[in-house]
Design a protein around this motif. Structure first.
Motif, PDB file in Angstrom:
ATOM      1  N   LEU A  29      33.904  64.538  33.771  1.00 23.00           N
ATOM      2  CA  LEU A  29      32.677  63.860  33.387  1.00 23.00           C
ATOM      3  C   LEU A  29      31.628  64.872  32.927  1.00 23.00           C
ATOM      4  O   LEU A  29      30.977  64.682  31.893  1.00 23.00           O
ATOM      5  CB  LEU A  29      32.153  63.011  34.546  1.00 23.00           C
ATOM      6  CG  LEU A  29      30.887  62.199  34.287  1.00 23.00           C
ATOM      7  CD1 LEU A  29      31.030  61.285  33.077  1.00 23.00           C
ATOM      8  CD2 LEU A  29      30.544  61.377  35.537  1.00 23.00           C
ATOM      9  N   ALA A  30      31.475  65.965  33.663  1.00 22.28           N
ATOM     10  CA  ALA A  30      30.518  67.006  33.272  1.00 22.28           C
ATOM     11  C   ALA A  30      30.872  67.582  31.902  1.00 22.28           C
ATOM     12  O   ALA A  30      29.992  67.774  31.054  1.00 22.28           O
ATOM     13  CB  ALA A  30      30.476  68.114  34.327  1.00 22.28           C
ATOM     14  N   ASP A  31      32.146  67.840  31.668  1.00 21.25           N
ATOM     15  CA  ASP A  31      32.590  68.372  30.373  1.00 21.25           C
ATOM     16  C   ASP A  31      32.286  67.378  29.252  1.00 21.25           C
ATOM     17  O   ASP A  31      31.825  67.765  28.177  1.00 21.25           O
ATOM     18  CB  ASP A  31      34.083  68.693  30.397  1.00 21.25           C
ATOM     19  CG  ASP A  31      34.431  69.869  31.290  1.00 21.25           C
ATOM     20  OD1 ASP A  31      33.518  70.656  31.653  1.00 21.25           O
ATOM     21  OD2 ASP A  31      35.621  69.999  31.646  1.00 21.25           O
ATOM     22  N   GLN A  35      29.871  67.892  26.015  1.00 20.27           N
ATOM     23  CA  GLN A  35      30.405  67.749  24.658  1.00 20.27           C
ATOM     24  C   GLN A  35      29.593  66.752  23.834  1.00 20.27           C
ATOM     25  O   GLN A  35      29.538  66.858  22.612  1.00 20.27           O
ATOM     26  CB  GLN A  35      31.867  67.305  24.701  1.00 20.27           C
ATOM     27  CG  GLN A  35      32.808  68.364  25.195  1.00 20.27           C
ATOM     28  CD  GLN A  35      34.203  67.823  25.488  1.00 20.27           C
ATOM     29  OE1 GLN A  35      34.476  66.642  25.321  1.00 20.27           O
ATOM     30  NE2 GLN A  35      35.086  68.701  25.936  1.00 20.27           N
ATOM     31  N   ASN A  36      28.977  65.800  24.491  1.00 16.54           N
ATOM     32  CA  ASN A  36      28.250  64.747  23.788  1.00 16.54           C
ATOM     33  C   ASN A  36      26.737  64.897  23.855  1.00 16.54           C
ATOM     34  O   ASN A  36      26.005  64.027  23.389  1.00 16.54           O
ATOM     35  CB  ASN A  36      28.670  63.380  24.336  1.00 16.54           C
ATOM     36  CG  ASN A  36      30.087  63.046  23.947  1.00 16.54           C
ATOM     37  OD1 ASN A  36      30.365  62.750  22.802  1.00 16.54           O
ATOM     38  ND2 ASN A  36      31.000  63.154  24.903  1.00 16.54           N
ATOM     39  N   ALA A  37      26.265  66.000  24.406  1.00 15.97           N
ATOM     40  CA  ALA A  37      24.828  66.238  24.494  1.00 15.97           C
ATOM     41  C   ALA A  37      24.248  66.385  23.091  1.00 15.97           C
ATOM     42  O   ALA A  37      24.861  66.986  22.209  1.00 15.97           O
ATOM     43  CB  ALA A  37      24.540  67.486  25.321  1.00 15.97           C
ATOM     44  N   GLY A  69      17.463  62.027  33.624  1.00 17.39           N
ATOM     45  CA  GLY A  69      18.490  61.285  34.355  1.00 17.39           C
ATOM     46  C   GLY A  69      18.979  60.064  33.605  1.00 17.39           C
ATOM     47  O   GLY A  69      20.184  59.792  33.549  1.00 17.39           O
ATOM     48  N   PHE A  70      18.059  59.316  33.012  1.00 12.58           N
ATOM     49  CA  PHE A  70      18.457  58.142  32.219  1.00 12.58           C
ATOM     50  C   PHE A  70      19.285  58.556  31.011  1.00 12.58           C
ATOM     51  O   PHE A  70      20.262  57.892  30.657  1.00 12.58           O
ATOM     52  CB  PHE A  70      17.233  57.350  31.764  1.00 12.58           C
ATOM     53  CG  PHE A  70      16.656  56.453  32.819  1.00 12.58           C
ATOM     54  CD1 PHE A  70      17.450  55.597  33.567  1.00 12.58           C
ATOM     55  CD2 PHE A  70      15.294  56.469  33.074  1.00 12.58           C
ATOM     56  CE1 PHE A  70      16.917  54.782  34.550  1.00 12.58           C
ATOM     57  CE2 PHE A  70      14.742  55.660  34.059  1.00 12.58           C
ATOM     58  CZ  PHE A  70      15.553  54.810  34.796  1.00 12.58           C
ATOM     59  N   SER A  71      18.901  59.665  30.400  1.00 11.49           N
ATOM     60  CA  SER A  71      19.657  60.160  29.254  1.00 11.49           C
ATOM     61  C   SER A  71      21.085  60.542  29.660  1.00 11.49           C
ATOM     62  O   SER A  71      22.045  60.207  28.966  1.00 11.49           O
ATOM     63  CB  SER A  71      18.947  61.364  28.646  1.00 11.49           C
ATOM     64  OG  SER A  71      19.689  61.891  27.583  1.00 11.49           O
ATOM     65  N   GLY A  76      26.888  59.209  29.939  1.00  7.25           N
ATOM     66  CA  GLY A  76      28.073  58.920  30.750  1.00  7.25           C
ATOM     67  C   GLY A  76      28.667  57.557  30.470  1.00  7.25           C
ATOM     68  O   GLY A  76      29.887  57.416  30.348  1.00  7.25           O
ATOM     69  N   THR A  77      27.814  56.556  30.342  1.00  5.29           N
ATOM     70  CA  THR A  77      28.326  55.197  30.111  1.00  5.29           C
ATOM     71  C   THR A  77      28.732  54.980  28.658  1.00  5.29           C
ATOM     72  O   THR A  77      29.671  54.246  28.382  1.00  5.29           O
ATOM     73  CB  THR A  77      27.303  54.127  30.537  1.00  5.29           C
ATOM     74  OG1 THR A  77      26.074  54.348  29.843  1.00  5.29           O
ATOM     75  CG2 THR A  77      27.081  54.162  32.037  1.00  5.29           C
ATOM     76  N   SER A  78      28.055  55.639  27.727  1.00 11.03           N
ATOM     77  CA  SER A  78      28.337  55.426  26.300  1.00 11.03           C
ATOM     78  C   SER A  78      29.529  56.223  25.789  1.00 11.03           C
ATOM     79  O   SER A  78      30.277  55.744  24.947  1.00 11.03           O
ATOM     80  CB  SER A  78      27.111  55.803  25.464  1.00 11.03           C
ATOM     81  OG  SER A  78      26.016  54.995  25.797  1.00 11.03           O
ATOM     82  N   PHE A  79      29.685  57.446  26.293  1.00 10.10           N
ATOM     83  CA  PHE A  79      30.699  58.340  25.730  1.00 10.10           C
ATOM     84  C   PHE A  79      31.802  58.756  26.695  1.00 10.10           C
ATOM     85  O   PHE A  79      32.846  59.229  26.260  1.00 10.10           O
ATOM     86  CB  PHE A  79      30.038  59.620  25.189  1.00 10.10           C
ATOM     87  CG  PHE A  79      29.094  59.379  24.057  1.00 10.10           C
ATOM     88  CD1 PHE A  79      29.568  59.170  22.775  1.00 10.10           C
ATOM     89  CD2 PHE A  79      27.730  59.350  24.275  1.00 10.10           C
ATOM     90  CE1 PHE A  79      28.688  58.943  21.721  1.00 10.10           C
ATOM     91  CE2 PHE A  79      26.845  59.130  23.239  1.00 10.10           C
ATOM     92  CZ  PHE A  79      27.317  58.917  21.960  1.00 10.10           C
ATOM     93  N   CYS A  80      31.563  58.615  27.993  1.00 11.57           N
ATOM     94  CA  CYS A  80      32.473  59.231  28.970  1.00 11.57           C
ATOM     95  C   CYS A  80      33.165  58.236  29.893  1.00 11.57           C
ATOM     96  O   CYS A  80      33.770  58.637  30.888  1.00 11.57           O
ATOM     97  CB  CYS A  80      31.700  60.251  29.801  1.00 11.57           C
ATOM     98  SG  CYS A  80      30.868  61.497  28.798  1.00 11.57           S
ATOM     99  N   GLU A  81      33.065  56.956  29.590  1.00 13.21           N
ATOM    100  CA  GLU A  81      33.729  55.915  30.384  1.00 13.21           C
ATOM    101  C   GLU A  81      33.374  55.994  31.864  1.00 13.21           C
ATOM    102  O   GLU A  81      34.199  55.748  32.740  1.00 13.21           O
ATOM    103  CB  GLU A  81      35.242  55.967  30.181  1.00 13.21           C
ATOM    104  CG  GLU A  81      35.667  55.756  28.740  1.00 13.21           C
ATOM    105  CD  GLU A  81      37.161  55.884  28.514  1.00 13.21           C
ATOM    106  OE1 GLU A  81      37.918  56.052  29.488  1.00 13.21           O
ATOM    107  OE2 GLU A  81      37.569  55.817  27.345  1.00 13.21           O
TER     108      GLU A  81
END
Length: 116
Positions: A29-31, A35-37, A69-71, A76-81
């Motif tokens: 999840l951290a990775d 990657q999507n930042a 935190g919201f970002s 996490g929810t948009s790109f990382c399942e």
């Protein structure tokens, strides 16, 4: 022979234990977050760092931390399942810490590379 079987069993139990799986998922999840930042995520982190360095009032720091935190949650929810269970189990919190440290380190490294 029996000793080898016992050792193999112990290793397998470690590999498939909930703790090992959670640690693996935390790193995944951290990775994914890293990657999507986006540039906006870096801007939010910079804002938090600047406020911290300027000894801004606690309410300003809390507002910046909440925005970041919201970002991170949205990433996490948009790109990382990321699932709701991962949020409540602490996986999200641990991944966000790893993400925050890495993003902060990147910002500082980028700043020092401009100095030469």
């Amino acid at each position: 022979m029996i000793r080898n079987v016992l050792v193999a069993g112990a290793v397998l139990s470690l590999c498939f234990s909930p703790t090992a799986n959670a640690q693996t998922r935390t790193q995944q999840l951290a990775d994914c977050l890293l990657q999507n930042a986006s540039g906006e995520d870096e801007k939010l982190m910079k804002d938090l760092l600047i406020k911290a360095l300027q000894d801004a009032p606690a309410s300003d720091l809390q507002a910046s931390a909440m925005a970041l935190g919201f970002s991170i949650y949205n990433l996490g929810t948009s790109f990382c399942e990321m699932t709701p269970q991962e949020v409540s189990s602490g996986v999200f919190e641990q991944a966000a810490e790893i993400y925050g440290e890495a993003l902060g380190e990147k910002i500082v490294t980028d700043a020092f590379s401009k100095i030469g």
